[in-house]
Write a protein that holds these residues in place. Structure first.
Motif, PDB file in Angstrom:
ATOM      1  N   THR A  40       0.918  -1.376  -0.105  1.00 56.53           N
ATOM      2  CA  THR A  40      -0.043  -0.079   0.110  1.00 56.53           C
ATOM      3  C   THR A  40       1.003   1.298   0.029  1.00 56.53           C
ATOM      4  O   THR A  40       2.024   1.084   0.376  1.00 56.53           O
ATOM      5  CB  THR A  40      -0.779   0.149   1.375  1.00 56.53           C
ATOM      6  OG1 THR A  40      -0.090   0.324   2.292  1.00 56.53           O
ATOM      7  CG2 THR A  40      -1.632  -1.230   1.365  1.00 56.53           C
ATOM      8  N   PHE A 114     -13.901  -5.145   4.767  1.00 56.98           N
ATOM      9  CA  PHE A 114     -13.990  -5.986   3.424  1.00 56.98           C
ATOM     10  C   PHE A 114     -13.853  -7.423   3.492  1.00 56.98           C
ATOM     11  O   PHE A 114     -13.563  -8.248   2.586  1.00 56.98           O
ATOM     12  CB  PHE A 114     -13.667  -5.332   2.215  1.00 56.98           C
ATOM     13  CG  PHE A 114     -14.285  -3.954   1.874  1.00 56.98           C
ATOM     14  CD1 PHE A 114     -15.500  -4.103   1.401  1.00 56.98           C
ATOM     15  CD2 PHE A 114     -13.546  -2.962   1.928  1.00 56.98           C
ATOM     16  CE1 PHE A 114     -16.121  -2.928   1.022  1.00 56.98           C
ATOM     17  CE2 PHE A 114     -14.100  -1.444   1.595  1.00 56.98           C
ATOM     18  CZ  PHE A 114     -15.489  -1.662   1.077  1.00 56.98           C
ATOM     19  N   LEU A 115     -13.321  -7.773   4.797  1.00 59.14           N
ATOM     20  CA  LEU A 115     -12.518  -8.979   5.082  1.00 59.14           C
ATOM     21  C   LEU A 115     -13.422 -10.466   4.711  1.00 59.14           C
ATOM     22  O   LEU A 115     -12.986 -11.369   4.313  1.00 59.14           O
ATOM     23  CB  LEU A 115     -12.280  -9.111   6.347  1.00 59.14           C
ATOM     24  CG  LEU A 115     -10.709  -8.206   6.786  1.00 59.14           C
ATOM     25  CD1 LEU A 115     -10.659  -8.655   8.178  1.00 59.14           C
ATOM     26  CD2 LEU A 115      -9.651  -8.702   5.937  1.00 59.14           C
ATOM     27  N   GLU A 119     -14.784 -11.164  -3.958  1.00 57.82           N
ATOM     28  CA  GLU A 119     -14.325 -10.445  -5.053  1.00 57.82           C
ATOM     29  C   GLU A 119     -15.513  -9.508  -5.674  1.00 57.82           C
ATOM     30  O   GLU A 119     -15.201  -8.430  -5.982  1.00 57.82           O
ATOM     31  CB  GLU A 119     -13.200 -10.941  -5.874  1.00 57.82           C
ATOM     32  CG  GLU A 119     -11.964 -11.288  -5.262  1.00 57.82           C
ATOM     33  CD  GLU A 119     -10.785 -11.780  -6.115  1.00 57.82           C
ATOM     34  OE1 GLU A 119     -10.908 -11.602  -7.442  1.00 57.82           O
ATOM     35  OE2 GLU A 119      -9.745 -11.999  -5.665  1.00 57.82           O
ATOM     36  N   LEU A 122     -16.624  -6.979  -3.449  1.00 54.29           N
ATOM     37  CA  LEU A 122     -15.626  -5.920  -3.283  1.00 54.29           C
ATOM     38  C   LEU A 122     -15.660  -4.880  -4.422  1.00 54.29           C
ATOM     39  O   LEU A 122     -15.848  -3.736  -4.217  1.00 54.29           O
ATOM     40  CB  LEU A 122     -14.318  -6.527  -3.059  1.00 54.29           C
ATOM     41  CG  LEU A 122     -13.365  -5.368  -3.019  1.00 54.29           C
ATOM     42  CD1 LEU A 122     -13.426  -4.528  -1.835  1.00 54.29           C
ATOM     43  CD2 LEU A 122     -11.971  -6.257  -2.944  1.00 54.29           C
ATOM     44  N   PRO A 146      -9.393   1.484   2.726  1.00 50.91           N
ATOM     45  CA  PRO A 146     -10.199   0.650   3.113  1.00 50.91           C
ATOM     46  C   PRO A 146     -10.900   0.963   4.746  1.00 50.91           C
ATOM     47  O   PRO A 146      -9.981   1.408   5.501  1.00 50.91           O
ATOM     48  CB  PRO A 146      -9.564  -0.888   3.434  1.00 50.91           C
ATOM     49  CG  PRO A 146      -7.995  -0.451   3.563  1.00 50.91           C
ATOM     50  CD  PRO A 146      -8.175   0.905   2.796  1.00 50.91           C
ATOM     51  N   TRP A 150      -8.343  -2.838   7.121  1.00 52.03           N
ATOM     52  CA  TRP A 150      -8.398  -4.257   7.059  1.00 52.03           C
ATOM     53  C   TRP A 150      -8.448  -4.534   5.399  1.00 52.03           C
ATOM     54  O   TRP A 150      -9.504  -4.580   4.855  1.00 52.03           O
ATOM     55  CB  TRP A 150      -9.246  -4.903   7.703  1.00 52.03           C
ATOM     56  CG  TRP A 150      -9.097  -4.812   9.211  1.00 52.03           C
ATOM     57  CD1 TRP A 150      -9.801  -4.202  10.144  1.00 52.03           C
ATOM     58  CD2 TRP A 150      -7.947  -5.120  10.063  1.00 52.03           C
ATOM     59  NE1 TRP A 150      -9.358  -4.227  11.496  1.00 52.03           N
ATOM     60  CE2 TRP A 150      -7.995  -5.060  11.463  1.00 52.03           C
ATOM     61  CE3 TRP A 150      -6.694  -5.796   9.652  1.00 52.03           C
ATOM     62  CZ2 TRP A 150      -6.942  -5.247  12.499  1.00 52.03           C
ATOM     63  CZ3 TRP A 150      -5.578  -6.166  10.646  1.00 52.03           C
ATOM     64  CH2 TRP A 150      -5.868  -5.825  11.976  1.00 52.03           C
ATOM     65  N   LEU A 151      -7.543  -5.196   4.833  1.00 50.11           N
ATOM     66  CA  LEU A 151      -7.638  -5.696   3.715  1.00 50.11           C
ATOM     67  C   LEU A 151      -6.558  -7.196   3.561  1.00 50.11           C
ATOM     68  O   LEU A 151      -5.306  -6.891   4.105  1.00 50.11           O
ATOM     69  CB  LEU A 151      -7.177  -4.804   2.432  1.00 50.11           C
ATOM     70  CG  LEU A 151      -8.081  -3.689   2.006  1.00 50.11           C
ATOM     71  CD1 LEU A 151      -7.545  -2.842   1.011  1.00 50.11           C
ATOM     72  CD2 LEU A 151      -9.392  -4.250   1.438  1.00 50.11           C
ATOM     73  N   THR A 152      -7.016  -7.830   2.959  1.00 49.88           N
ATOM     74  CA  THR A 152      -6.243  -9.091   2.642  1.00 49.88           C
ATOM     75  C   THR A 152      -5.442  -8.841   1.455  1.00 49.88           C
ATOM     76  O   THR A 152      -5.335  -7.917   0.509  1.00 49.88           O
ATOM     77  CB  THR A 152      -7.034 -10.307   2.165  1.00 49.88           C
ATOM     78  OG1 THR A 152      -7.568 -10.178   0.986  1.00 49.88           O
ATOM     79  CG2 THR A 152      -7.954 -10.709   3.454  1.00 49.88           C
ATOM     80  N   GLU A 155      -7.456  -9.121  -1.508  1.00 46.23           N
ATOM     81  CA  GLU A 155      -8.231  -7.930  -1.817  1.00 46.23           C
ATOM     82  C   GLU A 155      -7.503  -6.772  -2.412  1.00 46.23           C
ATOM     83  O   GLU A 155      -7.718  -6.110  -3.479  1.00 46.23           O
ATOM     84  CB  GLU A 155      -8.899  -7.518  -0.579  1.00 46.23           C
ATOM     85  CG  GLU A 155      -9.972  -8.226  -0.167  1.00 46.23           C
ATOM     86  CD  GLU A 155     -10.649  -8.405   1.092  1.00 46.23           C
ATOM     87  OE1 GLU A 155     -11.795  -8.771   1.373  1.00 46.23           O
ATOM     88  OE2 GLU A 155      -9.723  -7.660   2.113  1.00 46.23           O
ATOM     89  N   LYS A 156      -6.112  -6.658  -2.215  1.00 51.06           N
ATOM     90  CA  LYS A 156      -5.377  -5.598  -2.408  1.00 51.06           C
ATOM     91  C   LYS A 156      -5.084  -5.988  -3.841  1.00 51.06           C
ATOM     92  O   LYS A 156      -5.002  -5.010  -4.561  1.00 51.06           O
ATOM     93  CB  LYS A 156      -3.858  -5.462  -1.561  1.00 51.06           C
ATOM     94  CG  LYS A 156      -3.983  -5.184  -0.085  1.00 51.06           C
ATOM     95  CD  LYS A 156      -2.774  -5.188   0.506  1.00 51.06           C
ATOM     96  CE  LYS A 156      -2.968  -5.077   1.906  1.00 51.06           C
ATOM     97  NZ  LYS A 156      -1.667  -5.120   2.736  1.00 51.06           N
ATOM     98  N   VAL A 166      -4.117   1.829  -3.292  1.00 53.79           N
ATOM     99  CA  VAL A 166      -4.538   1.576  -1.885  1.00 53.79           C
ATOM    100  C   VAL A 166      -3.745   2.480  -0.916  1.00 53.79           C
ATOM    101  O   VAL A 166      -2.426   2.313  -0.888  1.00 53.79           O
ATOM    102  CB  VAL A 166      -4.434   0.083  -1.338  1.00 53.79           C
ATOM    103  CG1 VAL A 166      -4.988  -0.021   0.216  1.00 53.79           C
ATOM    104  CG2 VAL A 166      -5.422  -0.793  -2.019  1.00 53.79           C
TER     105      VAL A 166
END
Length: 217
Positions: A40, A114-115, A119, A122, A146, A150-152, A155-156, A166
């Motif tokens: 990020t 969004f965890l 997809e 999202l 976000p 929190w993002l995985t 997701e990034k 991000v």
């Protein structure tokens, strides 16, 4: 109810009370975003002695206008990561942000974490918020922050594939907590370096993303 049962329930209550206190203390006194900064933008290498001011969770009809007034008075441009539902609720404030030359970022439509999104969900939330902001302000968002940070990794990767960067932050003065404003000023001044991205809120409070008290901000 037997005495053992009472003791068990009391111990359970104490456990959950301590757990709740620990979670609240973690949120108030520690910036968990340091755990998810990888891949990020959270600080930039500046060519001059500059920092970025960013504001989350708006627009707010109560707090965004005085923040805009202060920025205008000082000749400062900032980035406002807006919640889509708030843009829809306060379109005139969102338009003013754009008209005064500030950058608008995407903060999702409902300020959801969004965890647990697929997809597809999202992408739908980000794209719908992008459309809402573009229709009301004329700006097309290219930066995404976000909610709650929190993002995985997946997701990034998905968000980057949509053409977004991000953006997190390097300094978080926790202005959503009712600290005295001087405490936040001292916190920032003792840590600030060129290239920092500073997180503020122009809406919300301890328990929700709308309303709140931003006088200290």
């Amino acid at each position: 109810m037997t005495l053992d049962r009472y003791i068990f329930l009391a111990e359970l209550l104490v456990f959950f009370s301590l757990l709740t206190l620990a979670v609240i203390s973690l949120c108030v006194f520690f910036d968990h975003a340091v755990w998810v900064r990888k891949e990020t933008i959270f600080r930039v290498t500046p060519c001059r002695r500059k920092v970025a001011l960013t504001f989350d969770d708006g627009p707010s009809h109560l707090w965004t206008p005085p923040i805009l007034d202060a920025l205008k008075k000082l000749g400062i441009k900032a980035t406002f990561f807006m919640v889509g539902s708030h843009v829809q609720k306060f379109p005139e404030i969102a338009r003013r942000v754009a008209q005064e030359g500030h950058t608008i970022g995407n903060h999702g439509y409902a300020h959801s974490v969004f965890l647990y999104y697929t997809e597809e969900e999202l992408e739908e939330e980000i794209k719908y918020t992008e459309l809402m902001i573009r229709q009301i302000t004329g700006q097309t968002t290219r930066y995404f922050r976000p909610p709650k940070a929190w993002l995985t990794k997946q997701e990034k990767r998905k968000i980057r594939s949509m053409g977004y960067e991000v953006v997190l932050w390097s300094i978080n003065p926790k202005d959503w907590v009712p600290f005295p404003h001087q405490h936040m000023v001292d916190f920032i001044c003792h840590r600030i370096q060129p290239g920092d991205i500073i997180l503020f809120q122009d809406s919300g409070g301890v328990l929700k993303a709308e309303g709140g008290h931003r006088r200290q901000t």
